[in-house]
Design a protein around this motif. Sequence first.
Motif, PDB file in Angstrom:
ATOM      1  N   GLY A   1      -4.744  -3.159  -3.733  1.00  0.00           N
ATOM      2  CA  GLY A   1      -4.149  -2.428  -4.839  1.00  0.00           C
ATOM      3  C   GLY A   1      -5.195  -1.905  -5.802  1.00  0.00           C
ATOM      4  N   ARG A   2      -6.131  -2.740  -6.134  1.00  0.00           N
ATOM      5  CA  ARG A   2      -7.211  -2.340  -7.057  1.00  0.00           C
ATOM      6  C   ARG A   2      -8.008  -1.181  -6.472  1.00  0.00           C
ATOM      7  NH1 ARG A   2     -12.541  -4.295  -8.392  1.00  0.00           N
ATOM      8  NH2 ARG A   2     -12.851  -4.424 -10.654  1.00  0.00           N
ATOM      9  N   ARG A   3      -8.276  -1.247  -5.190  1.00  0.00           N
ATOM     10  CA  ARG A   3      -9.045  -0.188  -4.528  1.00  0.00           C
ATOM     11  C   ARG A   3      -8.285   1.140  -4.534  1.00  0.00           C
ATOM     12  NH1 ARG A   3      -9.482  -2.667  -0.304  1.00  0.00           N
ATOM     13  NH2 ARG A   3      -7.908  -1.663   0.994  1.00  0.00           N
ATOM     14  N   LEU A   4      -6.985   1.091  -4.214  1.00  0.00           N
ATOM     15  CA  LEU A   4      -6.193   2.322  -4.184  1.00  0.00           C
ATOM     16  C   LEU A   4      -6.039   2.924  -5.581  1.00  0.00           C
ATOM     17  CD1 LEU A   4      -3.297   1.523  -1.665  1.00  0.00           C
ATOM     18  CD2 LEU A   4      -5.320   2.942  -1.288  1.00  0.00           C
ATOM     19  N   LEU A   5      -5.842   2.074  -6.571  1.00  0.00           N
ATOM     20  CA  LEU A   5      -5.648   2.581  -7.929  1.00  0.00           C
ATOM     21  C   LEU A   5      -6.920   3.219  -8.477  1.00  0.00           C
ATOM     22  CD1 LEU A   5      -3.481  -0.318  -9.418  1.00  0.00           C
ATOM     23  CD2 LEU A   5      -2.727   1.979  -8.814  1.00  0.00           C
ATOM     24  N   THR A   6      -8.059   2.589  -8.257  1.00  0.00           N
ATOM     25  CA  THR A   6      -9.305   3.171  -8.747  1.00  0.00           C
ATOM     26  C   THR A   6      -9.660   4.441  -7.975  1.00  0.00           C
ATOM     27  OG1 THR A   6     -10.542   1.627  -7.317  1.00  0.00           O
ATOM     28  CG2 THR A   6     -10.240   1.000  -9.630  1.00  0.00           C
ATOM     29  N   ALA A   7      -9.323   4.473  -6.689  1.00  0.00           N
ATOM     30  CA  ALA A   7      -9.540   5.696  -5.910  1.00  0.00           C
ATOM     31  C   ALA A   7      -8.606   6.808  -6.377  1.00  0.00           C
ATOM     32  CB  ALA A   7      -9.323   5.422  -4.424  1.00  0.00           C
ATOM     33  N   GLY A   8      -7.482   6.430  -6.971  1.00  0.00           N
ATOM     34  CA  GLY A   8      -6.512   7.402  -7.478  1.00  0.00           C
ATOM     35  C   GLY A   8      -6.791   7.834  -8.907  1.00  0.00           C
ATOM     36  N   GLU A   9      -8.023   7.619  -9.375  1.00  0.00           N
ATOM     37  CA  GLU A   9      -8.495   8.079 -10.687  1.00  0.00           C
ATOM     38  C   GLU A   9      -7.994   7.233 -11.850  1.00  0.00           C
ATOM     39  OE1 GLU A   9      -7.508  12.191 -11.027  1.00  0.00           O
ATOM     40  OE2 GLU A   9      -8.950  12.820  -9.486  1.00  0.00           O
ATOM     41  N   TYR A  10      -7.533   6.013 -11.557  1.00  0.00           N
ATOM     42  CA  TYR A  10      -7.154   5.094 -12.619  1.00  0.00           C
ATOM     43  C   TYR A  10      -8.345   4.207 -12.966  1.00  0.00           C
ATOM     44  CZ  TYR A  10      -2.276   6.450 -12.223  1.00  0.00           C
ATOM     45  OH  TYR A  10      -1.114   7.171 -12.236  1.00  0.00           O
ATOM     46  N   LEU A  11      -8.504   3.955 -14.247  1.00  0.00           N
ATOM     47  CA  LEU A  11      -9.585   3.108 -14.724  1.00  0.00           C
ATOM     48  C   LEU A  11      -9.027   1.750 -15.114  1.00  0.00           C
ATOM     49  CD1 LEU A  11     -11.414   5.741 -16.925  1.00  0.00           C
ATOM     50  CD2 LEU A  11     -12.052   4.972 -14.645  1.00  0.00           C
ATOM     51  N   GLU A  12      -9.709   0.695 -14.717  1.00  0.00           N
ATOM     52  CA  GLU A  12      -9.262  -0.658 -15.034  1.00  0.00           C
ATOM     53  C   GLU A  12      -9.683  -1.018 -16.451  1.00  0.00           C
ATOM     54  OE1 GLU A  12      -9.403  -5.116 -13.015  1.00  0.00           O
ATOM     55  OE2 GLU A  12     -10.892  -3.605 -12.448  1.00  0.00           O
ATOM     56  N   ILE A  13      -8.720  -1.440 -17.251  1.00  0.00           N
ATOM     57  CA  ILE A  13      -9.051  -1.889 -18.598  1.00  0.00           C
ATOM     58  C   ILE A  13      -8.460  -3.277 -18.812  1.00  0.00           C
ATOM     59  CG2 ILE A  13      -9.093   0.473 -19.506  1.00  0.00           C
ATOM     60  CD1 ILE A  13      -6.465  -0.247 -20.958  1.00  0.00           C
ATOM     61  N   GLY A  14      -9.163  -4.072 -19.583  1.00  0.00           N
ATOM     62  CA  GLY A  14      -8.672  -5.411 -19.863  1.00  0.00           C
ATOM     63  C   GLY A  14      -8.341  -6.162 -18.584  1.00  0.00           C
ATOM     64  N   MET A  15      -7.164  -6.756 -18.551  1.00  0.00           N
ATOM     65  CA  MET A  15      -6.711  -7.532 -17.410  1.00  0.00           C
ATOM     66  C   MET A  15      -5.387  -6.959 -16.910  1.00  0.00           C
ATOM     67  SD  MET A  15      -5.820 -11.606 -17.275  1.00  0.00           S
ATOM     68  CE  MET A  15      -4.262 -11.433 -18.151  1.00  0.00           C
TER      69      MET A  15
ATOM     70  N   SER B   1       0.840  -1.207   0.000  1.00  0.00           N
ATOM     71  CA  SER B   1       0.000   0.000   0.000  1.00  0.00           C
ATOM     72  C   SER B   1       0.871   1.252   0.000  1.00  0.00           C
ATOM     73  CB  SER B   1      -0.944   0.006   1.206  1.00  0.00           C
ATOM     74  OG  SER B   1      -0.234   0.135   2.420  1.00  0.00           O
ATOM     75  N   LYS B   2       1.995   1.221   0.725  1.00  0.00           N
ATOM     76  CA  LYS B   2       2.912   2.364   0.718  1.00  0.00           C
ATOM     77  C   LYS B   2       3.543   2.541  -0.669  1.00  0.00           C
ATOM     78  CE  LYS B   2       4.133   2.276   5.648  1.00  0.00           C
ATOM     79  NZ  LYS B   2       5.216   2.052   6.643  1.00  0.00           N
ATOM     80  N   THR B   3       3.863   1.416  -1.323  1.00  0.00           N
ATOM     81  CA  THR B   3       4.398   1.492  -2.682  1.00  0.00           C
ATOM     82  C   THR B   3       3.396   2.160  -3.612  1.00  0.00           C
ATOM     83  OG1 THR B   3       5.858  -0.420  -2.512  1.00  0.00           O
ATOM     84  CG2 THR B   3       5.048   0.114  -4.703  1.00  0.00           C
ATOM     85  N   ILE B   4       2.149   1.726  -3.543  1.00  0.00           N
ATOM     86  CA  ILE B   4       1.134   2.279  -4.441  1.00  0.00           C
ATOM     87  C   ILE B   4       0.867   3.750  -4.126  1.00  0.00           C
ATOM     88  CG2 ILE B   4      -1.296   2.112  -5.137  1.00  0.00           C
ATOM     89  CD1 ILE B   4      -1.042  -0.920  -4.807  1.00  0.00           C
ATOM     90  N   GLU B   5       0.870   4.102  -2.867  1.00  0.00           N
ATOM     91  CA  GLU B   5       0.695   5.505  -2.504  1.00  0.00           C
ATOM     92  C   GLU B   5       1.833   6.358  -3.064  1.00  0.00           C
ATOM     93  OE1 GLU B   5       0.419   5.234   1.716  1.00  0.00           O
ATOM     94  OE2 GLU B   5      -1.632   4.433   1.678  1.00  0.00           O
ATOM     95  N   SER B   6       3.054   5.814  -3.052  1.00  0.00           N
ATOM     96  CA  SER B   6       4.185   6.528  -3.636  1.00  0.00           C
ATOM     97  C   SER B   6       4.032   6.657  -5.154  1.00  0.00           C
ATOM     98  CB  SER B   6       5.498   5.797  -3.316  1.00  0.00           C
ATOM     99  OG  SER B   6       5.747   5.789  -1.929  1.00  0.00           O
ATOM    100  N   VAL B   7       3.580   5.578  -5.765  1.00  0.00           N
ATOM    101  CA  VAL B   7       3.370   5.586  -7.216  1.00  0.00           C
ATOM    102  C   VAL B   7       2.314   6.622  -7.602  1.00  0.00           C
ATOM    103  CG1 VAL B   7       2.355   4.225  -9.097  1.00  0.00           C
ATOM    104  CG2 VAL B   7       4.177   3.250  -7.686  1.00  0.00           C
ATOM    105  N   LEU B   8       1.255   6.712  -6.813  1.00  0.00           N
ATOM    106  CA  LEU B   8       0.186   7.664  -7.120  1.00  0.00           C
ATOM    107  C   LEU B   8       0.679   9.102  -7.087  1.00  0.00           C
ATOM    108  CD1 LEU B   8      -2.814   6.040  -5.205  1.00  0.00           C
ATOM    109  CD2 LEU B   8      -2.394   6.048  -7.667  1.00  0.00           C
TER     110      LEU B   8
END
Length: 454
Positions: A274-288, A224-231
């Motif tokens: 990860g999916r929750r943080l990414l979608t909350a960070g305005e990323y849209l899931e496409i494909g796989m 989660s810290k990695t993803i927060e840094s990435v965001l």
Amino acid sequence: MINRSINNDDKYRVAAPRYTSYPTVPFWNLEEFNKNKWLNNLIDTSDKGKEGLSLYVHLPYCESLCTYCGCNTRITKNHGVEIPYINAVLKEWEIYRAHLGFKPQIKEIHLGGGTPTFFSPQNLELLINGLIGSSSLHKDAAFSIEGHPNNTTEEHLILLYELGFRRLSLGIQDFDKKVQVIINRIQTYKSVELITKKAREIGYQSINYDLIYGLPLQTVNGLSKTIESVLKLKPDRIAFYSYAHVPWIKPGQRKYTENELPSAEMKKNLYEMGRRLLTAGEYLEIGMDHFVLKTDSLYYAELNGKLHRNFMGYTEQFSRVLIGLGVSSISDCWTAFAQNVKNVEEYIRIVGAGELPITKGHILNDKDLVIRKHILNLMCKGYTSWKNPEEMNENVTQSIERVKWLAQDGLVLLSEHDVRVTEYGKRFLRNICMAFDARLWENVPNEQLFSVAD
């Protein structure tokens, strides 16, 4: 296929392909394949180059082994290998051009590895100029490269940009130090931030980060810290891959044991977090496995129904012909696949003798082509239909019966003429495609061939 007495997340934890092709490599019919058949199919599909073709170049060299890696690599600190390898790749491209008999029109170039930025900027320039010098470029041509944050220099970025590269993919995996040490993949947040900033200043239009969940010693808190840094760095694309543990294929993964890998429950939690943080960070899931910002071209490709998938992953550059150059590369001319030898010395020797270094392949029959279309639709559009007779055969009929079980679990919506992946079903896309995989069901393996779907 489904044990309805247990939780969905458990019963769908089965070995599943990633479906960058159909049929998948373990089920290629090698007995009916030969180089002449492959070349005939390639020439027939190329149609004098009107549509344009894609080039994937595999650059296998790395200075150190990332133990999690499932790619075909050669570990060395000897950079004297660069020129002989580039010369072999250009020779292979020359052989293909001679067989095609016309001036190819390049629609896409992707440099993968290994570590493409192992090669000096000057040698990459030599490679690219050699590829495009005897070809023409499609008006929508797109060039991309994979880079290691530690050895991708400003000189790399500037020179590649001048050659036409606008997309950069960086392997991050995880910023957690414990994880980095055990997988032998160490780069700092600062190094990633620096290269991202420089790429944007130069003018790169799309930057992708690769992240992996399910790595040894990985925790929900650490990832989660990695993803927060990435965001904070806001890359245009994020590939959020499941770690594929295949130590019987990649011995480097034996550096750690299964006891150091997250449990099935933990891996599910890593993904969901990860999916929750990414979608909350305005990323849209496409494909796989892929998350994108609305400003990225991959988002528009999905929006307009033009998303495509091949051995390079997801792309908006649809072309029926993908020629793979370099050791272990896989080529696709829509009706046939061909893979190069995996040993560097053997590759250089065969190409040096003026022959294509193909070691195996598959010629698709009419049934394969129908199934391929359905699986590609599911992977790229989230639905497929069979309203027309040519979209049906006995294999599809059997697949629909298997899909009925998936519909009962809420993974898909099934009607008389089509199937649509639900929002919940997106996390089980590999399993849904498996229902259509006729060759897998005809040849249920006695041993594990694929990584576990999560």
